[in-house]
Scaffold this motif. Structure first.
Motif, PDB file in Angstrom:
ATOM      1  N   SER A 153      -4.688  29.543  17.453  1.00  0.00           N
ATOM      2  CA  SER A 153      -4.710  30.394  16.259  1.00  0.00           C
ATOM      3  C   SER A 153      -5.038  29.607  15.006  1.00  0.00           C
ATOM      4  N   SER A 154      -4.490  28.393  14.897  1.00  0.00           N
ATOM      5  CA  SER A 154      -4.663  27.611  13.672  1.00  0.00           C
ATOM      6  C   SER A 154      -4.804  26.136  13.998  1.00  0.00           C
ATOM      7  N   TRP A 155      -5.381  25.403  13.034  1.00  0.00           N
ATOM      8  CA  TRP A 155      -5.468  23.949  13.113  1.00  0.00           C
ATOM      9  C   TRP A 155      -4.342  23.345  12.292  1.00  0.00           C
ATOM     10  N   GLN A 156      -3.680  22.339  12.853  1.00  0.00           N
ATOM     11  CA  GLN A 156      -2.730  21.545  12.088  1.00  0.00           C
ATOM     12  C   GLN A 156      -3.272  20.128  11.972  1.00  0.00           C
ATOM     13  N   VAL A 157      -3.451  19.665  10.753  1.00  0.00           N
ATOM     14  CA  VAL A 157      -4.045  18.355  10.491  1.00  0.00           C
ATOM     15  C   VAL A 157      -2.940  17.358  10.157  1.00  0.00           C
ATOM     16  N   SER A 158      -2.985  16.191  10.817  1.00  0.00           N
ATOM     17  CA  SER A 158      -2.001  15.134  10.575  1.00  0.00           C
ATOM     18  C   SER A 158      -2.724  13.863  10.151  1.00  0.00           C
ATOM     19  N   ASN A 159      -2.119  13.143   9.254  1.00  0.00           N
ATOM     20  CA  ASN A 159      -2.585  11.802   8.901  1.00  0.00           C
ATOM     21  C   ASN A 159      -1.383  11.001   8.450  1.00  0.00           C
ATOM     22  N   ASP A 160      -0.614  10.554   9.427  1.00  0.00           N
ATOM     23  CA  ASP A 160       0.633   9.852   9.151  1.00  0.00           C
ATOM     24  C   ASP A 160       0.427   8.346   9.101  1.00  0.00           C
ATOM     25  N   GLY A 161      -0.577   7.917   8.347  1.00  0.00           N
ATOM     26  CA  GLY A 161      -0.862   6.496   8.261  1.00  0.00           C
ATOM     27  C   GLY A 161      -1.558   5.949   9.483  1.00  0.00           C
ATOM     28  N   PHE A 162      -2.175   6.851  10.274  1.00  0.00           N
ATOM     29  CA  PHE A 162      -2.907   6.398  11.447  1.00  0.00           C
ATOM     30  C   PHE A 162      -4.051   5.486  11.004  1.00  0.00           C
ATOM     31  N   GLY A 163      -4.399   4.527  11.838  1.00  0.00           N
ATOM     32  CA  GLY A 163      -5.478   3.603  11.518  1.00  0.00           C
ATOM     33  C   GLY A 163      -6.842   4.212  11.800  1.00  0.00           C
ATOM     34  N   ASP A 164      -7.842   3.350  11.967  1.00  0.00           N
ATOM     35  CA  ASP A 164      -9.169   3.804  12.383  1.00  0.00           C
ATOM     36  C   ASP A 164      -9.097   4.139  13.867  1.00  0.00           C
ATOM     37  N   ILE A 165      -9.260   5.404  14.217  1.00  0.00           N
ATOM     38  CA  ILE A 165      -9.063   5.838  15.600  1.00  0.00           C
ATOM     39  C   ILE A 165     -10.363   6.397  16.162  1.00  0.00           C
ATOM     40  N   TRP A 166     -10.691   5.965  17.407  1.00  0.00           N
ATOM     41  CA  TRP A 166     -11.976   6.308  18.016  1.00  0.00           C
ATOM     42  C   TRP A 166     -11.836   6.868  19.423  1.00  0.00           C
ATOM     43  N   GLY A 167     -10.756   6.530  20.130  1.00  0.00           N
ATOM     44  CA  GLY A 167     -10.583   7.002  21.500  1.00  0.00           C
ATOM     45  C   GLY A 167      -9.440   7.990  21.591  1.00  0.00           C
ATOM     46  N   LEU A 168      -9.568   8.969  22.491  1.00  0.00           N
ATOM     47  CA  LEU A 168      -8.596  10.063  22.559  1.00  0.00           C
ATOM     48  C   LEU A 168      -8.411  10.512  23.997  1.00  0.00           C
ATOM     49  N   ALA A 169      -7.168  10.792  24.381  1.00  0.00           N
ATOM     50  CA  ALA A 169      -6.850  11.437  25.658  1.00  0.00           C
ATOM     51  C   ALA A 169      -5.777  12.479  25.389  1.00  0.00           C
ATOM     52  N   PHE A 170      -5.872  13.608  26.082  1.00  0.00           N
ATOM     53  CA  PHE A 170      -4.924  14.706  25.890  1.00  0.00           C
ATOM     54  C   PHE A 170      -4.672  15.331  27.254  1.00  0.00           C
ATOM     55  N   LYS A 171      -3.405  15.307  27.686  1.00  0.00           N
ATOM     56  CA  LYS A 171      -3.060  15.851  29.002  1.00  0.00           C
ATOM     57  C   LYS A 171      -1.699  16.507  28.928  1.00  0.00           C
ATOM     58  N   GLN A 172      -1.677  17.811  29.137  1.00  0.00           N
ATOM     59  CA  GLN A 172      -0.445  18.598  29.104  1.00  0.00           C
ATOM     60  C   GLN A 172       0.265  18.390  27.775  1.00  0.00           C
ATOM     61  N   ASN A 173       1.443  17.800  27.764  1.00  0.00           N
ATOM     62  CA  ASN A 173       2.201  17.642  26.528  1.00  0.00           C
ATOM     63  C   ASN A 173       2.136  16.230  25.956  1.00  0.00           C
ATOM     64  N   LEU A 174       1.146  15.458  26.405  1.00  0.00           N
ATOM     65  CA  LEU A 174       0.961  14.098  25.901  1.00  0.00           C
ATOM     66  C   LEU A 174      -0.422  13.950  25.285  1.00  0.00           C
ATOM     67  N   VAL A 175      -0.488  13.332  24.118  1.00  0.00           N
ATOM     68  CA  VAL A 175      -1.762  12.972  23.517  1.00  0.00           C
ATOM     69  C   VAL A 175      -1.702  11.490  23.159  1.00  0.00           C
ATOM     70  N   ALA A 176      -2.831  10.802  23.272  1.00  0.00           N
ATOM     71  CA  ALA A 176      -2.896   9.392  22.895  1.00  0.00           C
ATOM     72  C   ALA A 176      -4.210   9.144  22.198  1.00  0.00           C
ATOM     73  N   PHE A 177      -4.195   8.390  21.113  1.00  0.00           N
ATOM     74  CA  PHE A 177      -5.438   7.954  20.499  1.00  0.00           C
ATOM     75  C   PHE A 177      -5.335   6.500  20.081  1.00  0.00           C
ATOM     76  N   VAL A 178      -6.517   5.840  20.090  1.00  0.00           N
ATOM     77  CA  VAL A 178      -6.545   4.386  19.931  1.00  0.00           C
ATOM     78  C   VAL A 178      -7.619   3.979  18.939  1.00  0.00           C
TER      79      VAL A 178
END
Length: 325
Positions: free
Chosen positions: A285-310
């Protein structure tokens, strides 16, 4: 005139409620993580180049190129690639991409033309592709159906016994590949962008049964990543985020930064990462945008209730894990 009743069901929204935890890796030089894959909550892999000190506290020039989460802690790994294909000398060169089917089928590509296979965390094979190119991403439906894409328009396909080249019709950068498999037939989408000449070479390839076509794309925007799990829709991102449903493109209303990668579980559960540490989740329904001091991020994985970015932050390899409550 009264019609017969028609029943239809809409998808529920998914939760935006993720708790994020960050990890950094490295002690000297410039460490970076490029890609990440989630097998389950106790088995997460990330690849890149990580520079640590040796046992005497001196900078070790031999990088680690993978990290593994076992559910309790991270372990640094060295995946060994040939110095020259056909010879015995090996080194832990930077790793660029990872794709996993399960704990016994982990594929890691170096920043070049070699791919290593791991079974239960142990390296069992190192494959030199029969032609040279820099691999950017991998996707597959099974160990008998694996694709690798990279620079100069290169696409390679593995059928379980040998690698074959697929002519892409482009010499530009193929940055990402993602696909679906129905009845044993894979449909693979690839994002293509030229940063130089010809700048208009920005398109989306569609591969079915090793035959390459392209789908309609008239935006002339840079494309970095794609994701789908259905023949009915496709997400792409780069200079913006776009959704295609039934052949019609629509741009998503998100901040005007470069969007580096998109992955999802379903059409109502999608993550995007972008420049300046931006991470955005779509819940149907909606987008939620986060930027909690994350660094430069280029890689992403998302599976069920886990997300990881590097990526990288302050010269260190940077990894974020988000767990949905």
């Amino acid at each position: 005139v009264k019609s017969n009743p028609v029943t239809f069901t809409t998808l529920d929204t998914t939760s935006h409620n993720f708790a994020f935890e960050t990890f950094t890796f490295g002690q000297h030089s410039s460490s970076t993580l490029y890609d990440v894959s989630i097998i389950n909550g106790n088995n997460i892999w990330a690849v890149g180049e990580i520079y640590m000190n040796d046992s005497l506290g001196n900078p070790d020039p031999n990088a680690y190129n993978a990290v593994h989460w076992n559910g309790n802690s991270w372990e640094l790994k060295r995946i060994m690639f040939y110095t020259i294909c056909g010879q015995q000398s090996r080194s832990s060169y930077p790793a660029k991409s990872i794709f996993t089917f399960n704990e016994n089928e982990i594929w890691i590509a170096m920043d070049g033309d070699q791919i290593a296979k791991l079974e239960n965390g142990i390296q069992v094979h190192t494959i030199c592709l029969p032609w040279s190119f820099s691999i950017n991403k991998m996707w597959g439906s099974s160990s008998n159906d694996l694709y690798a894409v990279g620079n100069n328009g290169n696409i390679a396909h593995y059928n379980g016994s040998r690698w074959a080249k697929i002519e892409s019709g482009t010499t530009s950068i193929i940055s990402d590949a993602w696909g679906i498999s129905n009845d044993g037939i894979s449909t693979v989408y690839c994002t293509v962008s030229s940063f130089f000449e010809p700048q208009q070479d920005r398109k989306i390839l569609k591969i079915v049964d090793s035959k390459v076509d392209s789908i309609s794309w008239k935006e002339n925007k840079l494309l970095y990543s794609c994701w789908t799990n259905s023949n009915n829709y496709l997400y792409v991102c780069g200079s913006g985020v776009y959704q295609n449903k039934s052949g019609q493109w629509r741009q998503e209303n998100l901040p005007s930064v470069s969007m580096n990668m998109v992955r999802g579980n379903a059409i109502n559960d999608i993550f995007i990462i972008g420049d300046f540490g931006l991470a955005a989740h779509f819940n149907g329904s909606s987008w939620q945008v986060s930027n909690d001091g994350f660094g430069d991020i280029w890689g992403l994985a998302f599976k069920q209730n886990l997300v990881a970015f590097v990526g990288q932050k302050n010269g260190l390899g940077y990894l974020v894990i988000g767990r949905r409550n």
